[in-house]
Design an enzyme around this catalytic site. Structure first.
Site, PDB file in Angstrom:
ATOM      1  N   ASP A 156       4.075   5.650   5.215  1.00  0.00           N
ATOM      2  CA  ASP A 156       4.503   4.253   5.163  1.00  0.00           C
ATOM      3  C   ASP A 156       4.615   3.664   6.565  1.00  0.00           C
ATOM      4  OD1 ASP A 156       4.719   4.590   2.384  1.00  0.00           O
ATOM      5  OD2 ASP A 156       6.751   5.366   2.583  1.00  0.00           O
ATOM      6  N   ASP A 178      -0.348   4.193  -3.957  1.00  0.00           N
ATOM      7  CA  ASP A 178       1.045   4.593  -3.767  1.00  0.00           C
ATOM      8  C   ASP A 178       1.875   4.262  -4.995  1.00  0.00           C
ATOM      9  OD1 ASP A 178       3.107   5.691  -2.249  1.00  0.00           O
ATOM     10  OD2 ASP A 178       3.779   3.726  -1.586  1.00  0.00           O
TER      11      ASP A 178
END
Length: 448
Positions: A366, A263
């Site tokens: 997330d 990420d």
């Protein structure tokens, strides 16, 4: 991925609307001069700019003409951060709700803690007495899982780059159908079985149909914002429960660490896939698909790039020479004038809605990996509540720090690295240090 949506500049140009004052107070000299011809206005603005630079003083009338009466830039920035704090708190609520749903399900429904299968993306088993072999298998499973995620992300970016919107919408609709119908049917059946609630199949199917149909309409078409947010939270919780059930224990922890690193690279690298996706959406003045993003507030479409007004029939704010020195943001990049959609009815002189509703956007991935971390902490090992609460607090602390960095840098930032790092540290330290210490105190009947 975490993004903060706010306009680059809240200042308005000096026109009939922004320079309205009471009849008793005299009109500022700068506003009167601003109504002169174009050439005189430019000369006056240049003369005022040079005079301010030589004297080192700011003309307070300048802020009145710009629509910010007597407000210096520092105060404007301070108000911007205060206004965004409401949406920061609004983002804590859905993250907390998603993790609560996952933990409550893990603690009550035995189905999601039973290990009776693995995902196809994690083919290597961990049922081996050798620690080295188990660690190797978990690393291999992680490499395969991360490779699949990278490949799917790049595939999505390529489709978006070449405007294959119908294919992307079909892909997202099929995923939503599976989550809202199939996974909901399995989840509801296991919950009813756990709590020994009898329900006939027609009623169960009707309930699942109503739940899924309303969710598809809210996510992919129109619906109340609160209802859309609730469905996105439920989708994230269902996906997290699937990962918790079918991911091997060691592989899950290694995957969480690897996905946070990925990420970081995907969002911050110049050629990262997620960064390219956000930049492409900004260049085209298009919102990212709502099935992939959770938004804390309703955001109206406002141009974020320098577009041709004649090509889309938009209304562009007139150029003001006074704003030339303020046309660059803190990173040295030009802040282009915003382009607003024309009003549906009325005349050109009618007031436009120039205030963009700010909000913080957080990717559903997330939500999923936050919940996977907390759910794994509740399901594996001792399942101690101290460990679960420690991971929960660690994720919120990391999210708070990420939002603080977001308010400073004002660009898309990865939301996983800080929270997942804190979560892993808190999990292993609590499970290996705090829990044995608390067990020893309890066995000796000592209370602190």
């Amino acid at each position: 991925m975490l993004t903060f949506m706010a306009s680059d500049s809240e200042e308005e140009v000096c026109d009939e609307r922004t320079s309205l004052m009471s009849a008793e107070s005299p009109t500022p000299r700068s506003c009167q001069e601003g109504r002169q011809g174009p050439e005189d206005g430019e000369n006056t603005a240049q003369w005022r700019s040079q005079e301010n630079e030589e004297d080192g003083e700011e003309d307070p009338d300048r802020y009145i003409c710009s629509g910010v009466p007597g407000r210096p830039p520092g105060l404007e920035e301070e108000l911007t951060l205060k206004y965004g704090a409401k949406h920061v708190i609004m983002l804590f609520v859905p993250v907390t709700l998603c993790m609560i749903v996952v933990v409550a399900t893990i603690k009550s429904v035995r189905f999601y803690t039973e290990k009776n299968g693995q995902l196809i993306y994690t083919p290597f088993t961990e049922d081996t007495p050798s620690v080295g072999q188990r660690l190797l298998n978990s690393v291999l499973n992680t490499l395969i899982m991360i490779s699949v995620i990278v490949a799917m992300t790049i595939f999505l970016v390529v489709l978006y780059k070449y405007r294959c919107y119908k294919f992307i919408h079909g892909w997202l609709i099929m995923s939503s159908l599976m989550l809202l119908f199939l996974f909901t049917y399995i989840y509801l059946g296991e919950v009813l079985k756990t709590y020994n609630v009898a329900m006939d199949y027609p009623t169960l199917l009707l309930t699942v149909w109503n739940f899924g149909a309303v969710g598809m309409v809210c996510i992919h078409w129109k619906g109340p914002l609160v209802l859309q947010q609730a469905y996105l939270i439920m989708i994230s919780a269902l996906m997290a429960l699937v990962f918790i059930k079918y991911l091997p224990e060691w592989s899950a922890w290694v995957i969480l660490g690897a996905i946070s690193v990925y990420d970081l690279v995907a969002v911050l690298c110049p050629k990262g896939p997620l960064r390219m996706l956000v930049e492409t959406a900004q260049e085209r003045n298009e919102p990212i698909f709502p099935a992939l993003i959770y938004s804390s507030a309703m955001v109206w479409t406002v141009g974020m790039a320098k577009l041709d007004p004649s090509s889309q029939g938009a209304l562009q704010l007139p150029y003001d020479p006074e704003m030339e020195e303020d046309s660059y943001d803190s990173f040295g990049e030009p802040s282009y004038p915003e382009v607003f959609e024309p009003p549906l009815t009325g005349y050109p002189g009618e007031e436009l809605e120039e205030e963009e509703e700010r909000g913080v956007k957080l990717g559903l991935g997330d939500f999923i990996f936050y919940s996977v971390l907390v759910g794994k902490a509740a399901a594996t090992g001792s399942g101690d509540w101290n460990t679960t609460l420690a991971c929960f607090v660690a994720i919120l602390i990391g999210l708070c720090l990420t939002l603080l960095l977001l308010a400073v840098f004002k660009k898309a930032l990865p939301a996983l690295p800080i929270s997942i790092t804190f979560g892993l540290i808190f999990y292993f330290s609590t499970d290996n240090l705090v829990r044995p210490f608390m067990d020893t105190l309890a066995s000796h009947q000592l209370y602190i």
